[in-house]
Design a protein around this motif. Structure first.
Motif, PDB file in Angstrom:
ATOM      1  N   ARG A 239       5.774  -0.278 -15.155  1.00 28.46           N
ATOM      2  CA  ARG A 239       5.232   0.600 -15.171  1.00 28.46           C
ATOM      3  C   ARG A 239       4.334   1.194 -13.810  1.00 28.46           C
ATOM      4  NH1 ARG A 239       0.456   3.183 -17.019  1.00 28.46           N
ATOM      5  NH2 ARG A 239       0.038   1.100 -18.133  1.00 28.46           N
ATOM      6  N   LEU A 240       3.728  -0.089 -13.321  1.00 25.12           N
ATOM      7  CA  LEU A 240       2.855   0.029 -12.219  1.00 25.12           C
ATOM      8  C   LEU A 240       3.163  -0.714 -11.127  1.00 25.12           C
ATOM      9  CD1 LEU A 240      -0.662  -0.713 -14.411  1.00 25.12           C
ATOM     10  CD2 LEU A 240       0.280   1.534 -13.651  1.00 25.12           C
ATOM     11  N   PRO A 241       2.602  -0.298  -9.829  1.00 25.07           N
ATOM     12  CA  PRO A 241       3.072  -1.020  -8.599  1.00 25.07           C
ATOM     13  C   PRO A 241       2.312  -2.299  -8.522  1.00 25.07           C
ATOM     14  CG  PRO A 241       1.753   0.922  -8.212  1.00 25.07           C
ATOM     15  CD  PRO A 241       2.040   0.918  -9.550  1.00 25.07           C
ATOM     16  N   THR A 242       3.167  -3.187  -7.914  1.00 22.33           N
ATOM     17  CA  THR A 242       2.583  -4.639  -7.548  1.00 22.33           C
ATOM     18  C   THR A 242       2.519  -4.834  -6.075  1.00 22.33           C
ATOM     19  OG1 THR A 242       4.740  -5.749  -7.789  1.00 22.33           O
ATOM     20  CG2 THR A 242       3.230  -5.305  -9.779  1.00 22.33           C
ATOM     21  N   ILE A 243       1.914  -5.869  -5.841  1.00 21.18           N
ATOM     22  CA  ILE A 243       2.228  -6.673  -4.509  1.00 21.18           C
ATOM     23  C   ILE A 243       3.639  -6.419  -3.814  1.00 21.18           C
ATOM     24  CG2 ILE A 243       2.162  -8.709  -3.091  1.00 21.18           C
ATOM     25  CD1 ILE A 243      -0.479  -9.372  -4.538  1.00 21.18           C
ATOM     26  N   ALA A 244       4.581  -6.883  -4.856  1.00 21.87           N
ATOM     27  CA  ALA A 244       5.992  -6.794  -4.228  1.00 21.87           C
ATOM     28  C   ALA A 244       6.421  -5.455  -3.883  1.00 21.87           C
ATOM     29  CB  ALA A 244       6.762  -7.352  -5.427  1.00 21.87           C
ATOM     30  N   ASP A 245       5.962  -4.454  -4.535  1.00 22.77           N
ATOM     31  CA  ASP A 245       6.331  -3.050  -4.277  1.00 22.77           C
ATOM     32  C   ASP A 245       5.901  -2.850  -2.818  1.00 22.77           C
ATOM     33  OD1 ASP A 245       7.964  -1.944  -6.589  1.00 22.77           O
ATOM     34  OD2 ASP A 245       5.971  -2.618  -7.288  1.00 22.77           O
ATOM     35  N   CYS A 246       4.733  -3.197  -2.505  1.00 26.52           N
ATOM     36  CA  CYS A 246       3.892  -3.166  -1.177  1.00 26.52           C
ATOM     37  C   CYS A 246       4.843  -3.824  -0.193  1.00 26.52           C
ATOM     38  CB  CYS A 246       2.625  -3.559  -1.122  1.00 26.52           C
ATOM     39  SG  CYS A 246       1.552  -2.827  -2.185  1.00 26.52           S
ATOM     40  N   MET A 247       5.318  -4.972  -0.406  1.00 23.26           N
ATOM     41  CA  MET A 247       6.149  -5.666   0.495  1.00 23.26           C
ATOM     42  C   MET A 247       7.418  -4.987   0.985  1.00 23.26           C
ATOM     43  SD  MET A 247       3.984  -8.073   1.438  1.00 23.26           S
ATOM     44  CE  MET A 247       5.359  -9.149   2.377  1.00 23.26           C
TER      45      MET A 247
END
Length: 218
Positions: A157-165
């Protein structure tokens, strides 16, 4: 008054600066942006993809200066644990770190063949086989994560470091008309509608075209 300063280069061209910006937004830190001149050697080397030691973006937080997006991610995760930049569950957390590292160090063919340019649109763009192999690997990662953790972000449900990358890859797929299939397209749409991403793209469209002489291969 901002807690930190984030040094960035071009918002239109710089995938690494975008990653640093998204990581800072995800952490919740209050920060001011400071743009490095396109004439600065650090910025040009980054934008031309001629260096593996990238000094932009750089986060300055008190007496601490952190460059390299993985280092920035780990620093912010330690400094702001309440932001939950990594998944809580152990297996998901390990996978998040693994695919973030893979994005950080890999996919050279994609980077060189489909450089980030938020103003660029090329319908029917022909993707070389080496870049297609990178695309296939990235979409395989996305499908596995989305099927396992059920989206809309890679780990739920929530964004993480991976989504930023991986966010800059989404912009590349849009610019070069890459067909990624329905599930991955839903993920792309999620990233493009993410508020920090929309903010960055809006700013990029207003950015002066000061770097038109860059010798990028399209």
């Amino acid at each position: 008054m901002a807690e930190a300063t984030l040094l960035i280069s071009s918002k239109n061209y710089s995938s690494w600066s975008l990653r640093g910006f998204l990581l800072a937004k995800l952490s919740g830190i209050s920060f001011a942006e400071e743009r490095v001149s396109p004439d600065d050697p650090r910025a040009r080397e980054e934008l031309l993809m001629r260096t593996s030691s990238i000094l932009v973006p750089c986060l300055i937080h008190g007496e601490v200066s952190v460059w390299d997006t993985i280092a920035i991610a780990e620093y912010l995760n330690e400094a702001f644990p309440e932001a939950r930049m990594l998944p809580e569950e152990k297996v998901a957390r390990a996978r998040c770190r693994s695919i973030s590292g893979e994005m950080h160090s890999g996919f050279a063919a994609l980077r060189s063949s489909l450089p980030m340019n938020l103003r660029f649109r090329k319908p029917g763009f022909t993707v070389w086989s080496s870049a297609q192999a990178d695309i296939d690997r990235i979409t395989s990662i996305w499908r596995e994560c989305l099927n396992t953790w059920k989206g809309p972000f890679l780990f739920g449900r929530l964004p993480t470091i991976a989504d930023c990358m991986y966010a800059p890859v989404v912009t590349r797929f849009l610019s070069y008309d890459v067909n990624v299939g329905p599930l991955c397209q839903e993920y792309c749409d999620t990233i493009l509608s993410w508020s920090p991403m929309k903010e960055w793209i809006a700013d990029a469209k207003e950015e002066p075209q000061e770097i038109i002489e860059l010798d990028l291969d399209f």
